[in-house]
Design a protein around this motif. Structure first.
Motif, mmCIF file in Angstrom:
data_model
loop_
_atom_site.group_PDB
_atom_site.id
_atom_site.type_symbol
_atom_site.label_atom_id
_atom_site.label_comp_id
_atom_site.label_asym_id
_atom_site.label_seq_id
_atom_site.Cartn_x
_atom_site.Cartn_y
_atom_site.Cartn_z
ATOM 1 N N VAL A 148 9.928 2.471 -0.470
ATOM 2 C CA VAL A 148 8.553 2.851 0.169
ATOM 3 C C VAL A 148 8.015 3.892 -0.906
ATOM 4 O O VAL A 148 8.610 4.523 -1.958
ATOM 5 C CB VAL A 148 8.899 3.988 1.272
ATOM 6 C CG1 VAL A 148 7.740 4.466 1.865
ATOM 7 C CG2 VAL A 148 9.623 3.194 2.219
ATOM 8 N N HIS A 149 6.498 3.695 -1.232
ATOM 9 C CA HIS A 149 5.985 4.581 -2.276
ATOM 10 C C HIS A 149 5.048 5.535 -1.414
ATOM 11 O O HIS A 149 4.212 5.240 -0.573
ATOM 12 C CB HIS A 149 5.286 3.612 -3.225
ATOM 13 C CG HIS A 149 4.839 4.364 -4.475
ATOM 14 N ND1 HIS A 149 5.550 4.877 -5.296
ATOM 15 C CD2 HIS A 149 3.551 4.628 -4.675
ATOM 16 C CE1 HIS A 149 4.973 5.411 -6.353
ATOM 17 N NE2 HIS A 149 3.761 5.282 -6.104
ATOM 18 N N VAL A 150 5.011 6.710 -2.104
ATOM 19 C CA VAL A 150 4.073 7.832 -1.458
ATOM 20 C C VAL A 150 2.689 7.691 -2.320
ATOM 21 O O VAL A 150 2.634 7.731 -3.263
ATOM 22 C CB VAL A 150 4.973 9.548 -1.755
ATOM 23 C CG1 VAL A 150 3.850 10.290 -1.314
ATOM 24 C CG2 VAL A 150 5.980 9.274 -1.288
ATOM 25 N N VAL A 151 1.661 7.760 -1.414
ATOM 26 C CA VAL A 151 0.242 7.887 -2.132
ATOM 27 C C VAL A 151 -0.550 8.933 -1.467
ATOM 28 O O VAL A 151 -0.415 9.222 -0.662
ATOM 29 C CB VAL A 151 -0.234 6.366 -1.911
ATOM 30 C CG1 VAL A 151 0.628 5.219 -2.593
ATOM 31 C CG2 VAL A 151 -0.648 5.851 -0.355
ATOM 32 N N SER A 152 -1.613 8.952 -2.030
ATOM 33 C CA SER A 152 -2.733 9.986 -1.854
ATOM 34 C C SER A 152 -4.227 9.379 -1.811
ATOM 35 O O SER A 152 -5.078 9.857 -1.522
ATOM 36 C CB SER A 152 -2.659 10.954 -2.850
ATOM 37 O OG SER A 152 -3.156 10.780 -3.841
ATOM 38 N N SER A 153 -4.249 7.975 -1.734
ATOM 39 C CA SER A 153 -5.379 7.294 -1.531
ATOM 40 C C SER A 153 -5.391 5.898 -1.281
ATOM 41 O O SER A 153 -4.371 5.374 -1.171
ATOM 42 C CB SER A 153 -6.126 7.530 -3.069
ATOM 43 O OG SER A 153 -5.543 6.565 -3.677
ATOM 44 N N VAL A 154 -6.429 5.466 -0.604
ATOM 45 C CA VAL A 154 -6.447 3.921 -0.278
ATOM 46 C C VAL A 154 -5.979 3.108 -1.570
ATOM 47 O O VAL A 154 -5.449 2.020 -1.487
ATOM 48 C CB VAL A 154 -7.780 3.654 0.177
ATOM 49 C CG1 VAL A 154 -7.961 1.940 0.396
ATOM 50 C CG2 VAL A 154 -8.046 4.065 1.411
ATOM 51 N N LYS A 155 -6.964 3.400 -2.825
ATOM 52 C CA LYS A 155 -6.396 2.736 -4.234
ATOM 53 C C LYS A 155 -5.003 2.461 -4.167
ATOM 54 O O LYS A 155 -4.618 1.532 -4.688
ATOM 55 C CB LYS A 155 -7.241 3.299 -5.182
ATOM 56 C CG LYS A 155 -7.040 2.923 -6.503
ATOM 57 C CD LYS A 155 -7.846 3.562 -7.679
ATOM 58 C CE LYS A 155 -7.510 3.341 -9.104
ATOM 59 N NZ LYS A 155 -8.017 4.118 -10.072
ATOM 60 N N PHE A 156 -4.475 3.710 -4.300
ATOM 61 C CA PHE A 156 -2.920 3.577 -4.592
ATOM 62 C C PHE A 156 -2.094 3.072 -3.459
ATOM 63 O O PHE A 156 -1.017 2.210 -3.769
ATOM 64 C CB PHE A 156 -2.686 5.042 -5.106
ATOM 65 C CG PHE A 156 -2.826 5.637 -6.315
ATOM 66 C CD1 PHE A 156 -2.818 4.940 -7.656
ATOM 67 C CD2 PHE A 156 -3.842 6.719 -6.346
ATOM 68 C CE1 PHE A 156 -3.402 5.398 -8.548
ATOM 69 C CE2 PHE A 156 -4.327 7.145 -7.315
ATOM 70 C CZ PHE A 156 -4.146 6.385 -8.613
ATOM 71 N N ALA A 157 -2.528 2.962 -2.275
ATOM 72 C CA ALA A 157 -1.810 2.077 -1.366
ATOM 73 C C ALA A 157 -1.772 0.934 -1.539
ATOM 74 O O ALA A 157 -0.861 0.063 -1.482
ATOM 75 C CB ALA A 157 -2.404 2.727 0.099
#
Length: 315
Positions: free
Chosen positions: A114-123
């Motif tokens: 699982v990866h933690v993101v803060s934006s749609v781009k990084f998701a």
């Protein structure tokens, strides 16, 4: 409760305890897992052999799934990943880096990533890298955060619209009501940090826990964007940072002011004035310290009550 997150992790409730530095040791992770959620060890504040010890103790304390959160900027990340694979940790959350770096390697070993993101781009980048799920963390969250300052209320539906893998909401979630709200917005589960800092089992210093409980609205601030954005409680160190900004300090000067082990000094050793006290905005509605299992039970009871109340709303 059954959904994509409980099925993915093999857990009872879609509640993930965040792998926070200086708070998420084996006692907290095992307590949350035993209560039906997913406990995470916070490898960001552990040397490799310390992580090995915590994994071993966590395995002894619970027969249920648990995981490790690994910030990818950690200098000994190769050693951490080697230990995780060797000790057959079933789930890894990665953060603060490129998910493509380790995802394929971990998945080849049968590990859920699982990866933690803060934006749609990084998701989208995380999904392309092959992760099994993403945590979308809003601006309200404590600790290191995204630069865009997108709130959880906005981020969750925006990410949900673009990805097809399971989505975990984080940032500002400490109650069953906020859990329900996040899931209505499209999340399959929630990641909870600050509420578990104020638990009996968190390894953070009691003085820091008491300061979290005493926090009110507006007592936290996201700052140090020039280095790595971090939300912290306002204290003596925070005031030093603001004074540095007032004289237009350079990033190098800010880095010198931050120094080394500032977070450990505050959250683990209990220096409430000179330490860095990382916590989320939701600390303003955390009023007590209690066992992690009670936190899980309270959240699920409130979730069920809120869900029933929503069904009865008249418009």
């Amino acid at each position: 409760m059954k959904n994509r997150i409980t099925a993915l992790f093999g857990i009872q409730y879609p509640i993930v305890q965040a792998g926070m530095i200086w708070a998420s040791g084996w006692r907290l992770a095992s307590a949350v897992s035993n209560a039906g959620g997913l406990g995470l060890l916070g490898a960001g504040s552990m040397y490799p052999e310390v992580l090995r010890e915590h994994i071993d103790k966590c395995k002894r304390a619970t027969s249920r799934p648990f995981g490790v959160n690994v910030p990818m900027l950690y200098p000994d990340i190769d050693k951490l990943m080697e230990i995780i694979v060797e000790m057959q940790v079933p789930i890894v959350f990665t953060s603060a880096g490129n998910p493509a770096t380790w995802t394929a390697h971990l998945k080849e070993k049968g590990i859920i990533v699982v990866h933690v993101v803060s934006s749609v781009k990084f998701a989208l980048k995380a999904q392309q890298a092959g992760v099994d799920a993403v945590v979308a963390e809003g601006f309200e969250a404590g600790g290191h955060n995204g630069r865009d300052e997108t709130t959880t209320l906005t981020l969750i539906p925006a990410v949900k619209e673009k990805i097809h893998i399971p989505l975990i909401a984080a940032g500002g979630i400490a109650t069953g009501r906020s859990m329900l709200a996040a899931m209505v917005l499209g999340a399959d589960g929630v990641q909870v940090g600050s509420r578990f800092v104020a638990s009996d089992e968190a390894s953070s210093h009691r003085s820091f826990k008491d300061r979290v409980v005493a926090a009110g609205e507006g007592d936290t601030q996201l700052t140090l964007k020039e280095l790595a954005p971090v939300r912290m409680l306002k204290n003596g160190f925070y005031q030093q940072v603001q004074e540095a900004y007032s004289r237009c300090a350079t990033p190098e000067e800010l880095r010198e002011l931050l120094g080394r082990a500032r977070a450990k000094r505050g959250m683990f050793e209990g220096d409430l004035e000179e330490g860095e006290l990382e916590i989320g905005q939701v600390s303003a509605i955390i009023h007590d310290i209690k066992p992690a299992a009670q936190i899980v039970r309270d959240m699920m009871e409130e979730f069920d009550t809120a869900r029933e109340a929503v069904r009865g709303l008249q418009f």
